[in-house]
Design a protein around this motif. Structure first.
Motif, short mmCIF file in Angstrom:
data_model
loop_
_atom_site.label_atom_id
_atom_site.label_comp_id
_atom_site.label_asym_id
_atom_site.label_seq_id
_atom_site.Cartn_x
_atom_site.Cartn_y
_atom_site.Cartn_z
N ARG A 37 -25.73 37.96 2.71
CA ARG A 37 -24.72 38.80 2.90
C ARG A 37 -24.74 38.41 1.18
O ARG A 37 -25.87 38.28 0.59
N SER A 38 -23.64 38.81 0.50
CA SER A 38 -23.44 38.75 -1.02
C SER A 38 -23.18 37.72 -1.58
O SER A 38 -23.08 36.97 -1.58
N LEU A 90 -28.03 34.83 1.59
CA LEU A 90 -27.69 36.01 0.25
C LEU A 90 -28.87 36.73 -0.85
O LEU A 90 -29.34 35.96 -1.31
N HIS A 127 -21.27 36.74 -3.23
CA HIS A 127 -20.03 36.27 -3.62
C HIS A 127 -19.64 36.29 -2.27
O HIS A 127 -18.55 34.96 -2.43
N ASP A 128 -19.98 35.95 -1.36
CA ASP A 128 -20.25 34.95 0.17
C ASP A 128 -20.40 33.91 -0.19
O ASP A 128 -20.11 33.68 0.77
N LYS A 180 -19.05 31.05 -0.83
CA LYS A 180 -17.93 30.03 -0.37
C LYS A 180 -17.97 29.97 0.55
O LYS A 180 -17.22 29.23 1.47
N ALA A 181 -17.79 31.60 1.12
CA ALA A 181 -17.45 31.52 3.16
C ALA A 181 -18.79 31.34 3.98
O ALA A 181 -17.97 30.77 4.37
N VAL A 182 -19.11 30.97 3.41
CA VAL A 182 -20.48 30.39 4.19
C VAL A 182 -21.00 29.03 3.66
O VAL A 182 -21.38 28.56 5.09
N GLU A 216 -28.71 37.13 9.29
CA GLU A 216 -27.65 37.93 8.41
C GLU A 216 -28.02 37.69 7.29
O GLU A 216 -28.42 36.52 6.46
#
Length: 304
Positions: free
Chosen positions: A173-174, A158, A176-177, A179-181, A171
């Motif tokens: 991600r931001s 991230l 902001h992601d 909690k998704a990961v 991979e």
């Protein structure tokens, strides 16, 4: 650091201090200052000749950058000097938890020979196939990713700007992601700077999304974590363990529960301290001094 610098024969007169009072006394004659923890911004009043500060640390939150700019004082960070050390330390904390090395050391001190563990869940673990989420994939985070990949882990990185590339991660991600990961993570590593965006980034809500078997590693800053929420989760077994090189208050207060939690491995903000640290800082300092004498504005790790 002074003996090493002096031995290089630069011809520059140097002084070394170890207290804030001695620093204030020496500053009136200083053109260049190499400093980190001793710095406080009211010291500017004692520094009429100061033109350049080389921060020993990567972080520069302690410096009043606007005041430096107004005074024409240049500032460069120590970013990168501890990349190898901190990344290796993060992996060491992870391995200490996974292989239960801290428990083994405690048993050694107590002369306890642990019997064979019949419960598989009480045994040490293996890393291949596990998912590591790294928050902050700059120089340190990217090297953590490379080492984790060598251990056959899958890495999700991230960063504030994913467009800068994924580096060694599988991979990117931001922030902001996050909690998704988090539900995917077996190991969560913080290696980000402390900013308004990352303050309390790992809060109670984020911790609640982590697996009960997840490990949390922090080699960033204590302020990136809601420490009370982390302690509660560790005490209640809602996450498996934590390896912490940084805490919200340093030195860690004697009454902190973190001292005695069996699923915590603590080090005293020492991840970046190695035998090569001063040499790495001096390398940046010498390059920047050469540039300053030549009138070059493009300092290495320039902040101001």
């Amino acid at each position: 650091m002074k003996p090493i610098f002096d031995a290089r024969g630069s011809g520059i007169t140097t002084a070394q201090v170890s207290t804030r009072a001695d620093l204030a006394a020496a500053l009136p004659e200083a053109d260049v200052l190499v400093v980190s923890g001793l710095w406080q911004n009211d010291l500017l009043a004692h520094a009429p000749k100061l033109k350049y500060i080389q921060s020993v640390s990567s972080g520069t939150n302690q410096y009043d950058k606007a005041a430096f700019a107004a005074r024409g004082i240049r500032l460069a960070s120590g970013q990168g000097v501890n990349k190898n050390a901190v990344s290796e330390h993060a992996i060491g904390l992870m391995l200490s938890l996974t292989r239960r090395l801290a428990l083994a050391r405690d048993n050694q001190s107590a002369r306890i020979w642990r019997p064979e563990q019949t419960d598989p869940m009480a045994r040490e673990d293996e890393l291949p196939g596990k998912v590591m989420v790294i928050v902050g994939t700059g120089g340190i985070g990217d090297r953590i990713a490379r080492i984790a990949k060598a251990l056959d882990m899958r890495v999700i990185g991230l960063r504030r700007d994913p467009a800068k590339g994924k580096g060694a991660a599988d991979e990117i991600r931001s922030f902001h992601d996050l909690k998704a990961v988090l539900p995917e993570a077996d190991v969560v590593v913080l290696s980000c700077p402390l900013t308004e965006e990352t303050a309390n980034l790992i809060d109670a809500g984020a911790i609640a999304l982590m697996k009960p078997a997840a490990q949390f590693i922090n080699v960033a800053r204590g302020g990136c974590v809601d420490e009370a929420a982390l302690i509660a989760a560790l005490t209640e077994g809602r996450i498996a363990g934590a390896g912490l090189d940084v805490t919200a208050t340093e030195p860690l207060p004697a009454d902190s529960p973190l001292w005695s939690l069996p699923n915590v491995v603590l080090t005293p903000h020492a991840a970046g301290e190695t035998r090569n640290y001063e040499l790495n800082v001096l390398s940046i300092l010498e390059r920047n001094l050469d540039r300053l004498w030549a009138g070059d504005e493009a300092l290495v790790n320039r902040i101001v």
